[in-house]
Design an enzyme around this catalytic site. Structure first.
Site, PDB file in Angstrom:
ATOM      1  N   LYS A  53       0.820  -1.211   0.000  1.00  0.00           N
ATOM      2  CA  LYS A  53       0.000   0.000   0.000  1.00  0.00           C
ATOM      3  C   LYS A  53       0.854   1.261   0.000  1.00  0.00           C
ATOM      4  CE  LYS A  53      -3.727  -2.507   2.249  1.00  0.00           C
ATOM      5  NZ  LYS A  53      -4.290  -2.979   3.517  1.00  0.00           N
ATOM      6  N   GLN A  97      -4.707  -2.225   9.842  1.00  0.00           N
ATOM      7  CA  GLN A  97      -4.581  -3.529   9.193  1.00  0.00           C
ATOM      8  C   GLN A  97      -5.056  -4.633  10.133  1.00  0.00           C
ATOM      9  OE1 GLN A  97      -3.491  -4.032   5.979  1.00  0.00           O
ATOM     10  NE2 GLN A  97      -3.985  -6.199   6.219  1.00  0.00           N
ATOM     11  N   ASP A 118     -11.238   2.054   4.319  1.00  0.00           N
ATOM     12  CA  ASP A 118     -11.668   0.664   4.155  1.00  0.00           C
ATOM     13  C   ASP A 118     -13.173   0.563   3.927  1.00  0.00           C
ATOM     14  OD1 ASP A 118      -9.507  -1.009   4.094  1.00  0.00           O
ATOM     15  OD2 ASP A 118      -9.390  -1.287   6.264  1.00  0.00           O
TER      16      ASP A 118
END
Length: 289
Positions: A53, A97, A118
């Site tokens: 990312k 995460q 997200d």
């Protein structure tokens, strides 16, 4: 029949190129979108995704800020970093995460919904149910974008989603039944009675149950599109631990389109994460004129 590959890596590269132009336009106005990440521990898979990312951000001109915490971090330690990113004007959006080994719902609830790249904050999932604009969950919208980029017909299609998890199965069914997609969705899972019969009727199958080899060739209608989102770790005969998807290899002999795993939906998740960051920045830019 040999299935056409739904190449997520190739589409990720295309989307990155498209986003570079949008990021450049923002930079001309003095705006540099920034992605923040929070990683707890040193799980190899999680570390790989976070690294990817940040690499993606650098390639398209986004700034990024990384917060790596030790495996023994407490919930309060993680929440403190979340609050820091909520308050940081340089951070357009961020993610924690998963897994962290902590109370994931508590952590997610602390994230500013407007910075939830997200798309999994309860507020944003609620907006999805109501059809209101908000950041969308990256993997489900990545599935839809992958289908679109390969001109797989979605409107009017019968789609079987195998899996009911909050990160893929449930939100994907909601996205596919919006008027913009207009699919007919059957939500299945590992407890579905006669799963094979349901899958066999589908024009599009999305397997996200986390059961290796769950979808086999005899379950698939000839010419159907089959996307593999499942991720499981299995031990080979030689003792090696490898990643396995939900779709058996022989499905490619029957289906019209198949997404590889890895290399299919995974890269699309990254593409949609970048897209969410840029769209949030563009939205803020438009309202600050």
């Amino acid at each position: 029949m040999t299935a056409q590959t739904l190449d997520g890596k190739a589409i990720l590269a295309t989307i990155k190129e498209e986003l570079r132009g949008r990021v450049s336009a923002l930079a001309e106005r003095g705006i540099v979108p920034g992605l923040g990440t929070v990683l707890v521990g040193n799980d190899p898979g999680s570390s790989w995704y976070v690294n990817a990312k940040h690499k993606d951000c650098a390639e398209i001109g986004l700034s990024s800020m990384r917060h790596d915490l030790p495996a023994d971090s407490s919930l309060d330690d993680v929440l403190a970093v979340v609050r820091e990113l909520n308050a940081d004007p340089a951070c357009t959006g961020f993610l924690v995460q998963q897994p962290t080994g902590l109370d994931e719902h508590r952590i997610l609830a602390e994230v500013d919904p407007e910075k939830d790249v997200d798309g999994l904050h309860p507020t944003n999932l609620g907006w999805l149910v109501l059809g209101h604009e908000a950041p969308l969950p990256c993997t489900p919208v990545g599935v839809v974008e992958l289908l679109r980029r390969y001109d797989v017909p979605i409107a009017g299609a019968r789609v079987v989603v195998v899996g009911r998890g909050i990160t893929v199965g449930r939100p994907l069914s909601l996205i596919l039944t919006r008027r913009s997609e207009n699919a007919t969705v059957v939500q299945c899972h590992t407890g579905t009675r006669d799963l094979a019969a349901e899958v066999r009727r589908a024009d599009i199958v999305v397997a996200a149950a986390g059961v290796p080899g769950l979808i086999t060739a005899d379950m698939v209608k000839p010419g159907a599109a089959v996307l593999d989102v499942g991720v499981s770790r299995v031990v080979e005969d030689d003792g090696r631990s490898v990643i396995a998807g939900d779709v058996a290899a022989d499905v490619a002999e029957v289906a019209g389109w198949v997404s590889p795993n890895p290399g299919g939906v995974g890269p699309m998740t990254r593409a949609m994460l970048l897209t969410n960051v840029v769209e949030i920045a563009e939205k803020h830019a438009a309202t600050s004129r």
